[in-house]
Design an enzyme around this catalytic site. Sequence first.
Site, PDB file in Angstrom:
ATOM      1  N   ASP A 176      13.720 -34.570  -9.176  1.00  0.00           N
ATOM      2  CA  ASP A 176      14.816 -33.980  -8.399  1.00  0.00           C
ATOM      3  C   ASP A 176      16.166 -34.560  -8.791  1.00  0.00           C
ATOM      4  OD1 ASP A 176      13.195 -36.084  -6.607  1.00  0.00           O
ATOM      5  OD2 ASP A 176      15.333 -36.308  -6.181  1.00  0.00           O
ATOM      6  N   HIS A 180      19.144 -32.330  -9.847  1.00  0.00           N
ATOM      7  CA  HIS A 180      20.393 -32.514  -9.102  1.00  0.00           C
ATOM      8  C   HIS A 180      21.583 -32.628 -10.065  1.00  0.00           C
ATOM      9  CE1 HIS A 180      22.839 -34.523  -5.795  1.00  0.00           C
ATOM     10  NE2 HIS A 180      23.505 -34.902  -6.880  1.00  0.00           N
ATOM     11  N   GLU A 181      21.461 -33.524 -11.032  1.00  0.00           N
ATOM     12  CA  GLU A 181      22.605 -33.786 -11.918  1.00  0.00           C
ATOM     13  C   GLU A 181      22.926 -32.592 -12.805  1.00  0.00           C
ATOM     14  OE1 GLU A 181      24.566 -36.059 -11.379  1.00  0.00           O
ATOM     15  OE2 GLU A 181      23.350 -37.289 -10.071  1.00  0.00           O
ATOM     16  N   HIS A 184      25.012 -30.078 -11.075  1.00  0.00           N
ATOM     17  CA  HIS A 184      26.458 -30.314 -10.986  1.00  0.00           C
ATOM     18  C   HIS A 184      27.157 -29.564 -12.119  1.00  0.00           C
ATOM     19  CE1 HIS A 184      26.983 -32.929  -7.631  1.00  0.00           C
ATOM     20  NE2 HIS A 184      26.211 -33.883  -8.097  1.00  0.00           N
ATOM     21  N   GLU A 204      27.720 -31.505  -3.377  1.00  0.00           N
ATOM     22  CA  GLU A 204      26.611 -32.454  -3.371  1.00  0.00           C
ATOM     23  C   GLU A 204      25.339 -31.812  -2.827  1.00  0.00           C
ATOM     24  OE1 GLU A 204      25.156 -35.388  -4.023  1.00  0.00           O
ATOM     25  OE2 GLU A 204      26.756 -35.286  -5.492  1.00  0.00           O
ATOM     26  N   HIS A 277      28.581 -37.657  -0.356  1.00  0.00           N
ATOM     27  CA  HIS A 277      27.127 -37.841  -0.299  1.00  0.00           C
ATOM     28  C   HIS A 277      26.634 -38.081   1.131  1.00  0.00           C
ATOM     29  CE1 HIS A 277      28.071 -38.997  -4.488  1.00  0.00           C
ATOM     30  NE2 HIS A 277      26.879 -38.554  -4.767  1.00  0.00           N
TER      31      HIS A 277
HETATM   32 ZN   LIG Z   1      25.514 -35.523  -6.984  1.00  0.00          ZN
END
Ligand SMILES: [Zn+2]
Length: 355
Positions: A176, A180-181, A184, A204, A277
């Site tokens: 994950d 996630h990255e 972005h 985020e 975050h």
């Molecule tokens: Zn992030």
Amino acid sequence: MNSSNAGFRRPADAATPGCHCFIIPPHVLRQYSADASLDDATRKSLRDTYVETERLRGLREAHRVAAIGDVNRFAIDGLVHTPALTEYDCQHRQALPGKLVARPTAGFKTVQDTTAKVVEFYAKVLGRNSVDNKGLDLVSSLHYSRNYDNAFWNGHQMVYGDGDNRLFLEMYLSPDVIGHEISHGLTQYESGLRYQGESGALNESFSDVIGAVFNQWLNNWAVTEPRGWLVGAGIMAAPAQAKGFTCLRDMLAPSAKHCLSPQPERYSQLDPSADVHVNSGVPNKAFAMFARAVGGQAATQAVKVWYDTATNRALRSDARMQEFAALTVASATKLGGASLAGKCRGAWAEVEISA
Ligand SMILES: [Zn+2]
């Protein structure tokens, strides 16, 4: 510098829209670097990662602005580019991308395999070709710096630290985190949500949503599986687990004690000055509630609603949560009619947002 947090000064530009497209929130790095129960070496790793994280986030806003309106720069009509995946070894330095790894083994192989799965998830579930939808090649660098407690997308590529082995392990060990990255990058090429305030929390949260649903899809988990809603479960080191921390964040229970970085769960609990975050806990929970109301697997329908909102260009880069919520209801109506829209509205109501 190891014995107190007096060395941490809030950077003068902290309120400007720099991007920290990281997985570990800066305040967690800062908080634990001052934790006297940790050894000096670990605290130094956390402190060094914090300082570097703050330095890098200042560079990101330039990338965000540069990418807007630049989506078609490599597009050639009729030609579909399949993204190439390459891995580099930073050899514990901070120069990117590092040394090309010709034949990936061990951690490099793990990163290549998981990144390939993200590309497959994007194609099969979202109907998307890499982060820019034009087949952008994906570059990953490992062993960044020493004991680096973070992973990030720097506007062009993925970078993974090795962790300090007290709080965090190698950052690529949680699928994950990779999802996630990379996501972005997707946001950078689509809505360009700004990294401050509510739009930053939405940015985020969208990365957490895609990262978590990618992990669920990879493991064939239904929305009822609690493990599928944890962020960073695979990067928690044994000493952190011994303290009861099983994850960085939990989308189903953002404020739970087992989260290393607990978050608010309802809109009235938001602190406007908190890190992106932190406030992402509210839209995270809304998505988890929506997916569970829909049932089955989140990759089948729920994630497509959030993806439609994130990519249909109605979303403003400085959108607030209420605006985002209303757009998800519009996407739900488009994709599943009044029934799906009702479930979406109900999920937002659970976090005190009227959509
Ligand atoms: Zn992030």
